[in-house]
Design an enzyme around this catalytic site. Structure first.
Site, PDB file in Angstrom:
ATOM      1  N   ILE A  16      42.702  43.558  33.059  1.00 27.49           N
ATOM      2  CA  ILE A  16      41.922  42.339  33.318  1.00 27.49           C
ATOM      3  C   ILE A  16      41.044  42.628  34.538  1.00 27.49           C
ATOM      4  O   ILE A  16      41.544  43.135  35.545  1.00 27.49           O
ATOM      5  CB  ILE A  16      42.853  41.146  33.648  1.00 27.49           C
ATOM      6  CG1 ILE A  16      43.921  40.951  32.566  1.00 27.49           C
ATOM      7  CG2 ILE A  16      42.053  39.866  33.838  1.00 27.49           C
ATOM      8  CD1 ILE A  16      45.016  39.962  32.958  1.00 27.49           C
ATOM      9  N   SER A  18      38.605  44.843  34.689  1.00 33.10           N
ATOM     10  CA  SER A  18      38.112  46.229  34.786  1.00 33.10           C
ATOM     11  C   SER A  18      36.635  46.338  34.429  1.00 33.10           C
ATOM     12  O   SER A  18      36.016  47.375  34.699  1.00 33.10           O
ATOM     13  CB  SER A  18      38.945  47.166  33.905  1.00 33.10           C
ATOM     14  OG  SER A  18      38.899  46.723  32.569  1.00 33.10           O
ATOM     15  N   SER A  22      31.191  43.285  30.878  1.00 36.35           N
ATOM     16  CA  SER A  22      29.851  43.743  31.272  1.00 36.35           C
ATOM     17  C   SER A  22      29.461  45.012  30.529  1.00 36.35           C
ATOM     18  O   SER A  22      28.292  45.187  30.183  1.00 36.35           O
ATOM     19  CB  SER A  22      29.670  43.882  32.782  1.00 36.35           C
ATOM     20  OG  SER A  22      30.838  44.248  33.394  1.00 36.35           O
ATOM     21  N   GLU A  90      35.771  44.243  22.117  1.00 37.31           N
ATOM     22  CA  GLU A  90      36.418  44.075  23.419  1.00 37.31           C
ATOM     23  C   GLU A  90      37.902  43.900  23.143  1.00 37.31           C
ATOM     24  O   GLU A  90      38.314  42.963  22.486  1.00 37.31           O
ATOM     25  CB  GLU A  90      35.877  42.850  24.158  1.00 37.31           C
ATOM     26  CG  GLU A  90      36.529  42.695  25.518  1.00 37.31           C
ATOM     27  CD  GLU A  90      35.875  41.639  26.388  1.00 37.31           C
ATOM     28  OE1 GLU A  90      35.032  40.886  25.859  1.00 37.31           O
ATOM     29  OE2 GLU A  90      36.212  41.556  27.574  1.00 37.31           O
ATOM     30  N   GLN A 151      38.800  37.789  41.435  1.00 34.44           N
ATOM     31  CA  GLN A 151      38.576  36.753  42.458  1.00 34.44           C
ATOM     32  C   GLN A 151      37.095  36.415  42.561  1.00 34.44           C
ATOM     33  O   GLN A 151      36.724  35.250  42.713  1.00 34.44           O
ATOM     34  CB  GLN A 151      39.134  37.219  43.799  1.00 34.44           C
ATOM     35  CG  GLN A 151      40.659  37.156  43.797  1.00 34.44           C
ATOM     36  CD  GLN A 151      41.308  37.877  44.971  1.00 34.44           C
ATOM     37  OE1 GLN A 151      40.672  38.676  45.649  1.00 34.44           O
ATOM     38  NE2 GLN A 151      42.594  37.615  45.190  1.00 34.44           N
ATOM     39  N   ARG A 153      34.806  36.630  40.120  1.00 33.54           N
ATOM     40  CA  ARG A 153      34.290  35.875  38.965  1.00 33.54           C
ATOM     41  C   ARG A 153      34.904  34.477  38.896  1.00 33.54           C
ATOM     42  O   ARG A 153      34.337  33.578  38.307  1.00 33.54           O
ATOM     43  CB  ARG A 153      34.489  36.633  37.667  1.00 33.54           C
ATOM     44  CG  ARG A 153      35.873  36.514  37.082  1.00 33.54           C
ATOM     45  CD  ARG A 153      35.945  37.148  35.725  1.00 33.54           C
ATOM     46  NE  ARG A 153      37.321  37.253  35.290  1.00 33.54           N
ATOM     47  CZ  ARG A 153      37.797  38.233  34.565  1.00 33.54           C
ATOM     48  NH1 ARG A 153      37.017  39.213  34.194  1.00 33.54           N
ATOM     49  NH2 ARG A 153      39.056  38.253  34.196  1.00 33.54           N
TER      50      ARG A 153
HETATM   51  P1  TTP Z   1      40.886  40.521  29.139  1.00 33.23           P
HETATM   52  O1  TTP Z   1      41.053  40.846  27.703  1.00 33.23           O
HETATM   53  O2  TTP Z   1      41.352  41.565  30.073  1.00 33.23           O
HETATM   54  O3  TTP Z   1      39.336  40.162  29.356  1.00 33.23           O
HETATM   55  P2  TTP Z   1      38.514  40.058  30.720  1.00 33.23           P
HETATM   56  O4  TTP Z   1      37.347  39.168  30.445  1.00 33.23           O
HETATM   57  O5  TTP Z   1      39.408  39.658  31.816  1.00 33.23           O
HETATM   58  O6  TTP Z   1      38.053  41.557  30.875  1.00 33.23           O
HETATM   59  P3  TTP Z   1      37.017  42.182  31.884  1.00 33.23           P
HETATM   60  O7  TTP Z   1      37.197  41.525  33.207  1.00 33.23           O
HETATM   61  O8  TTP Z   1      37.394  43.626  31.870  1.00 33.23           O
HETATM   62  O9  TTP Z   1      35.671  41.909  31.305  1.00 33.23           O
HETATM   63  O10 TTP Z   1      41.648  39.183  29.430  1.00 33.23           O
HETATM   64  C1  TTP Z   1      41.207  37.884  29.149  1.00 33.23           C
HETATM   65  C2  TTP Z   1      42.342  36.965  29.521  1.00 33.23           C
HETATM   66  O11 TTP Z   1      43.297  36.908  28.445  1.00 33.23           O
HETATM   67  C3  TTP Z   1      43.111  37.428  30.745  1.00 33.23           C
HETATM   68  O12 TTP Z   1      43.447  36.297  31.527  1.00 33.23           O
HETATM   69  C4  TTP Z   1      44.371  38.058  30.173  1.00 33.23           C
HETATM   70  C5  TTP Z   1      44.593  37.282  28.903  1.00 33.23           C
HETATM   71  N1  TTP Z   1      45.282  38.016  27.822  1.00 33.23           N
HETATM   72  C6  TTP Z   1      46.652  37.861  27.654  1.00 33.23           C
HETATM   73  O13 TTP Z   1      47.306  37.163  28.444  1.00 33.23           O
HETATM   74  N2  TTP Z   1      47.249  38.460  26.578  1.00 33.23           N
HETATM   75  C7  TTP Z   1      46.566  39.254  25.705  1.00 33.23           C
HETATM   76  O14 TTP Z   1      47.174  39.782  24.738  1.00 33.23           O
HETATM   77  C8  TTP Z   1      45.165  39.462  25.926  1.00 33.23           C
HETATM   78  C9  TTP Z   1      44.398  40.356  24.985  1.00 33.23           C
HETATM   79  C10 TTP Z   1      44.567  38.821  26.988  1.00 33.23           C
END
Ligand code: TTP
Length: 215
Positions: A16, A18, A22, A90, A151, A153
């Site tokens: 999360i 990473s 983007s 994604e 933090q 975003r």
């Molecule tokens: P991410 O899939 O990590 O997406 P992101 O938008 O945070 O990625 P990045 O910052 O790299 O662009 O997670 C999205 C949210 O969903 C995050 O709060 C974690 C949650 N999540 C889970 O709790 N369980 C899951 O199986 C998945 C895929 C996400």
């Protein structure tokens, strides 16, 4: 690939924060790629329920429901067809299972029986080949970098995310994508140093995608 018109599916993976979104937004500018974004809209508004916020407010109560929904929504995206030579997703059903479900189970938030049910569904969903990936692009960043970006975003649902949580999730990504000791998946993995500036990450990503298409 160009000669046979074969299509490729890439999953962009990483902790999360990473930088997956983007990188996807950047790849959306390329005519080589069709982008499949994560179903975050569904997770924050499932017929009026913000199941992502519910997960963070009470993980023991909502962890199973969230992960059941996450793996189903991701399986639907795996099945979606696209026109461009490269389909870029994604995340994937695999990170939902090998990182998030695994982490919730290890931290005793998911019960044994919940873990087994999610695993059975997962095995069934991947069994017909519709969740096939040709490549994983791993955006590898330190948990500290990820926390800083989360933090910055400031997604309201994620206020409670701690460095500890990111560290255990990071370990699950590493076990899955670097040590490869939790699964016998044979998908090729390319690693991008995601601690770098966005421009450098984009540059490395472009190189990987262009190499793939010209191969
Ligand atoms: P991410 O899939 O990590 O997406 P992101 O938008 O945070 O990625 P990045 O910052 O790299 O662009 O997670 C999205 C949210 O969903 C995050 O709060 C974690 C949650 N999540 C889970 O709790 N369980 C899951 O199986 C998945 C895929 C996400």
């Amino acid at each position: 690939m160009s000669s046979s018109n074969k299509k490729f599916t890439i999953a962009v993976e990483g902790n999360i924060g990473s930088g997956k979104s983007s990188v996807l937004a950047h790849l959306a500018n390329s005519s080589l790629c069709d982008i499949i974004a994560e179903p975050l809209d569904n997770w924050t508004n499932l017929k009026g329920h913000n199941i992502l916020a519910m997960l963070y407010e009470d993980p023991k109560r909502w962890g199973f429901a969230f992960q059941a929904n996450a793996q189903m929504t991701l399986a639907k995206l795996h099945a979606q067809t696209t026109k461009a030579p490269v389909k870029v997703m994604e995340r994937s059903i695999y990170s939902a299972r090998y990182c998030f479900v695994e982490n919730l189970y290890r931290s005793k938030i998911l019960q044994g029986v919940e873990y087994e049910i999610l695993n059975d569904w997962f095995q069934m969903l991947i069994s017909n080949g519709s969740c096939h990936l040709d490549l994983i692009l791993y955006l590898r960043a330190t948990p500290e970098t990820c926390l800083q970006r989360i933090q910055t975003r400031n997604r309201s649902e994620e206020e409670s995310i701690s460095l500890d949580y990111l560290q255990t999730l990071h370990e699950c990504h590493e076990e899955w994508l670097i040590n490869r000791n939790s699964t016998n998946l044979s998908i090729p993995i390319l690693i991008v140093d995601a601690n770098q500036t966005k421009e450098r990450v984009y540059n490395d990503t472009n190189t990987h995608v262009e190499n793939l298409v010209s191969y």
